[in-house]
Design a protein around this motif. Structure first.
Motif, PDB file in Angstrom:
ATOM      1  N   ASP A 124      44.924  49.092  38.061  1.00 43.68           N
ATOM      2  CA  ASP A 124      45.771  48.763  36.908  1.00 43.68           C
ATOM      3  C   ASP A 124      47.242  48.585  37.309  1.00 43.68           C
ATOM      4  O   ASP A 124      48.098  48.426  36.452  1.00 43.68           O
ATOM      5  N   PHE A 125      47.535  48.622  38.595  1.00 42.87           N
ATOM      6  CA  PHE A 125      48.921  48.431  39.041  1.00 42.87           C
ATOM      7  C   PHE A 125      49.267  46.945  39.046  1.00 42.87           C
ATOM      8  O   PHE A 125      48.406  46.102  39.283  1.00 42.87           O
ATOM      9  N   ARG A 161      33.384  44.992  36.862  1.00 42.83           N
ATOM     10  CA  ARG A 161      32.663  45.807  37.835  1.00 42.83           C
ATOM     11  C   ARG A 161      32.763  45.179  39.228  1.00 42.83           C
ATOM     12  O   ARG A 161      33.015  45.873  40.222  1.00 42.83           O
ATOM     13  N   ILE A 162      32.581  43.857  39.279  1.00 36.93           N
ATOM     14  CA  ILE A 162      32.623  43.177  40.583  1.00 36.93           C
ATOM     15  C   ILE A 162      34.042  43.258  41.163  1.00 36.93           C
ATOM     16  O   ILE A 162      34.238  43.560  42.344  1.00 36.93           O
ATOM     17  N   ALA A 173      30.770  42.828  33.565  1.00 35.54           N
ATOM     18  CA  ALA A 173      30.270  42.565  34.922  1.00 35.54           C
ATOM     19  C   ALA A 173      31.400  42.091  35.821  1.00 35.54           C
ATOM     20  O   ALA A 173      31.487  42.487  36.990  1.00 35.54           O
ATOM     21  N   LEU A 175      36.385  34.794  39.009  1.00 34.71           N
ATOM     22  CA  LEU A 175      35.110  34.990  38.307  1.00 34.71           C
ATOM     23  C   LEU A 175      35.185  34.399  36.902  1.00 34.71           C
ATOM     24  O   LEU A 175      34.233  33.789  36.422  1.00 34.71           O
ATOM     25  N   ALA A 177      40.764  50.578  44.797  1.00 32.73           N
ATOM     26  CA  ALA A 177      40.160  50.764  43.470  1.00 32.73           C
ATOM     27  C   ALA A 177      41.037  51.652  42.577  1.00 32.73           C
ATOM     28  O   ALA A 177      41.128  51.436  41.371  1.00 32.73           O
ATOM     29  N   GLU A 178      41.708  52.627  43.192  1.00 37.89           N
ATOM     30  CA  GLU A 178      42.553  53.540  42.396  1.00 37.89           C
ATOM     31  C   GLU A 178      43.772  52.829  41.809  1.00 37.89           C
ATOM     32  O   GLU A 178      44.400  53.317  40.895  1.00 37.89           O
ATOM     33  N   TYR A 179      44.108  51.680  42.373  1.00 36.39           N
ATOM     34  CA  TYR A 179      45.327  50.975  41.954  1.00 36.39           C
ATOM     35  C   TYR A 179      45.011  49.739  41.109  1.00 36.39           C
ATOM     36  O   TYR A 179      45.841  48.865  40.975  1.00 36.39           O
ATOM     37  N   GLN A 225      37.602  48.206  45.755  1.00 37.66           N
ATOM     38  CA  GLN A 225      37.117  49.385  46.473  1.00 37.66           C
ATOM     39  C   GLN A 225      36.902  49.051  47.957  1.00 37.66           C
ATOM     40  O   GLN A 225      37.229  49.844  48.843  1.00 37.66           O
ATOM     41  N   MET A 226      36.390  47.848  48.226  1.00 32.93           N
ATOM     42  CA  MET A 226      36.133  47.452  49.617  1.00 32.93           C
ATOM     43  C   MET A 226      37.415  47.382  50.437  1.00 32.93           C
ATOM     44  O   MET A 226      37.387  47.563  51.650  1.00 32.93           O
ATOM     45  N   LEU A 283      36.354  45.447  40.572  1.00 32.41           N
ATOM     46  CA  LEU A 283      36.660  46.822  40.987  1.00 32.41           C
ATOM     47  C   LEU A 283      35.988  47.149  42.323  1.00 32.41           C
ATOM     48  O   LEU A 283      36.586  47.809  43.186  1.00 32.41           O
ATOM     49  N   ALA A 284      34.754  46.661  42.495  1.00 32.52           N
ATOM     50  CA  ALA A 284      34.059  46.921  43.760  1.00 32.52           C
ATOM     51  C   ALA A 284      34.770  46.215  44.912  1.00 32.52           C
ATOM     52  O   ALA A 284      34.834  46.744  46.025  1.00 32.52           O
ATOM     53  N   ARG A 285      35.291  45.014  44.654  1.00 29.51           N
ATOM     54  CA  ARG A 285      36.035  44.300  45.699  1.00 29.51           C
ATOM     55  C   ARG A 285      37.310  45.067  46.064  1.00 29.51           C
ATOM     56  O   ARG A 285      37.679  45.186  47.230  1.00 29.51           O
TER      57      ARG A 285
END
Lengths: 380, 242
Positions: free
Chosen positions: B124-125, B108-109, B105, B95, B120-122, B115-116, B111-113
């Motif tokens: 910052d790993f 956000r995108i 933005a 991006l 999402a919880e990881y 999540q898919m 993080l949503a990816r």
């Protein structure tokens, strides 16, 4: 809606109708390329309209919407909710709703290792434990290396002499060009700087004494050790670190081969061997550089070298070479230790390499200080 | 397709249909991954063309090539996540390079990816801190962050335990159905093939060409090539039970 047409200039447009309720109509494409330019203006528009209890977002004329478009819709939704308003979507397709779902879910996700700042007693505790582990590892490593070296001396047949010579060639012979350049320039600079100052007192001949003693006792071993740390210590850490990442070190262990004996001992022996040889070579090249400068000040080379032979004795040379041996040991062992401590991934190899050079230079300086005190008390 | 004078495959002629999961099969060393690398433009074929939505990957240069590359996403055998970046930074990178979205933005995108793909919880790993299966899922999130038309996956299940492997198959299937993305997958994991593939082609090392094409279940039961039937039944010989 999922199929995207190739467009050279994708555009997302929006229009605002005063209402009530206020209505924002999107038209065109909503993808990663088209939403960027209108992102902030759209959010500003919604902030401006946030006084109304309900807002309508009309998606009926949207030709295409993907994840990035959904990100904009979600940002608008959140912005409106945070300001106490309600957003109603019109013309929302199943595909857009599908793209929107992960954004709503992602907001509910909680970081796996917890959020926020760790309290300082906990950080202090972790720091102390980490330092303790580090010290324990270093002491254990020194023990392992010492044991392996003693065993190697007791049974020379077990030492991998071929590997040792290969490392010695890479760390010693192949380092000659850079050692020559640095040592020559060091000799030139030392002689030139001191000749100008000592010339004011008519003592230019003593430049030979100054350069020779400085090089033999201090600068020769120190400069060579720093070069060795930057060139070979880093290489040892990177080589063993990469082997660790590729599980080659584990393979050695499972084959019954001790990684310290197999990988570390040849490198340490090579370090102990090449360090004094490089120091001797650096001393000689440095003297040649200084002699050439002094020739420019009218002191013949024969006179210069006669003065040198009178100024330094075996104690000066021997103390410098002994220090070089210790520095060579420190550089090689720290490089190998950092290599064996490498974690996983390419970045870990980079960290090990940096750490190897920094630790080696720190140890060299500390050891040099200890030698200065020791030699003073021993009268060397 | 080949290197220098060595020809690995020839007369390769096949079409990947929009929205399908297309699997490239073949024995070890048959050139599956090499074919994939030709399809994404990393290698140039000795002769012929590779068309993605009408644009030729083999001859495209400059801006035209960039346009094609924007339309595809690729995941590699080992994940190929950048070790010095967190998962979120890895996914955000395309991006940053290709769009003019504001940083918030992009986050956000990305993080949503994540999540898919259930990560999402990881976010910052670092890649080194997570398991191989998680790395592969994160690599898929990175590959699809620009919503490409075609997603290429090189051995997504290799080296994973059966449960993780099955989860990854479900993820691929779910992404395909929810996003309508075309997927080209290289694998020789039989359970994966039967779970995800709409259609397969099978490469043959000896004849250096495609020896079978179609629905894997049909090929398993009625392919004219005994080797194809044995491959899809995981049988040493033809008489062994399926």
């Amino acid at each position: 809606m999922n199929e995207r047409e190739r467009q050279s200039d994708p555009v997302l447009r929006y229009a605002v109708e005063a209402g009530p309720p206020p209505r924002v109509r999107f038209s065109g494409r909503m993808d990663a390329y088209s939403t960027g330019p209108v992102w902030q203006p759209v959010l500003d528009e919604f902030r401006r309209l946030s006084g109304a209890p309900e807002l309508v977002l009309d998606l009926g004329e949207v030709e295409y919407c993907d994840g990035a478009g959904a990100a904009l819709l979600y940002s608008v939704e959140r912005e409106t909710a945070e300001r106490g308003g309600t957003l109603r979507f019109e013309g929302m397709t199943r595909a857009i709703a599908g793209y929107l779902k992960p954004y709503r879910d992602a907001d509910a996700a909680r970081p796996a290792r917890g959020a926020g700042v760790t309290p300082w007693p906990q950080r202090l505790r972790r720091g102390v434990i980490a330092v303790g582990f580090e010290i324990h590892e270093q002491v254990a490593f020194i023990g392992e290396v010492s044991l392996a070296l003693v065993r190697g001396l007791a049974r020379p047949g077990q030492v991998r002499w071929g590997d040792m010579l290969r490392v010695a060639e890479a760390a010693g012979y192949q380092a000659l060009p850079i050692v020559s350049l640095i040592a020559f320039l060091l000799g030139v600079i030392l002689a030139f700087q001191s000749a100008v100052a000592m010339g004011q007192f008519g003592a230019q001949i003593f430049v030979a004494d100054l350069v020779a003693i400085s090089l033999f006792r201090e600068l020769g071993p120190l400069m060579m050790a720093i070069l060795l740390a930057g060139r070979s210590g880093a290489a040892f850490a990177a080589e063993i670190g990469t082997m660790k990442v590729n599980e080659e070190v584990s393979a050695l262990t499972t084959m019954g081969l001790d990684p310290v004996r197999f990988l570390v001992v040849p490198k340490i022996l090579a370090g102990i061997l090449v360090a004094p040889l490089l120091t001797l070579y650096a001393n000689l090249i440095g003297l040649i550089g200084a002699a050439l400068v002094m020739r420019g000040f009218g002191i013949p080379m024969v006179t210069f070298f006669n003065q040198v032979s009178g100024a330094v004795d075996f104690g000066d040379l021997g103390s410098g070479l002994f220090k070089a041996c210790v520095f060579g040991f420190l550089v090689a062992s720290v490089g190998c230790l950092r290599g064996l401590q490498t974690g996983t991934g390419a970045a870990a190899v980079g960290r090990s390499t940096t750490s190897a050079v920094v630790s080696a230079i720190t140890l060299i300086v500390v050891a040099d200080g200890l030698f200065a005190v020791l030699f003073y008390h021993l009268g060397i | 397709m080949g290197f220098g004078a060595m020809i690995i495959m020839e007369r390769l002629d096949f079409v990947v249909r929009r929205g399908e999961i297309f699997v490239i099969l073949g024995g070890s060393g048959s050139g599956k991954s090499t074919l994939l690398k030709h399809m994404i433009g990393l290698y140039r074929p000795l002769a012929g063309r590779v068309l993605i939505d009408g644009a030729d990957v083999t001859t495209a240069e400059g801006a035209e090539r960039e346009d094609i590359l924007r339309e595809i996403g690729v995941t590699y055998q080992m994940g190929a996540l950048f070790g010095s970046m967190s998962l979120l930074e890895n996914v955000r990178l395309p991006l940053e390079v290709h769009t003019r979205l504001p940083p918030a933005a992009m986050n956000r995108i990305a993080l949503a990816r994540l999540q898919m793909v259930g990560l999402a919880e990881y976010s910052d790993f670092m890649p080194a801190e997570i398991s191989g299966g998680m790395q592969k899922r994160a690599a898929i999130a990175r590959a699809m962050v620009l919503d490409p038309k075609v997603l290429f996956l090189d051995e997504p299940s290799a080296g994973l335990d059966p449960i993780t492997s099955a989860e990854l198959d479900q993820l691929v299937r779910r992404l395909s159905s929810s996003l309508g993305m075309t997927m080209v997958v290289v694998t020789h994991e039989l359970p994966s093939i039967f779970t995800i593939a709409d259609r397969v082609i099978m490469l043959d090392k000896e004849s250096r060409s495609i020896i079978a094409e179609g629905d894997p279940r049909v090929l398993r039961d009625s392919s004219e090539h005994p080797w194809v039937r044995r491959f899809l039944r995981r049988a040493e010989t033809e008489d062994l039970p399926a």
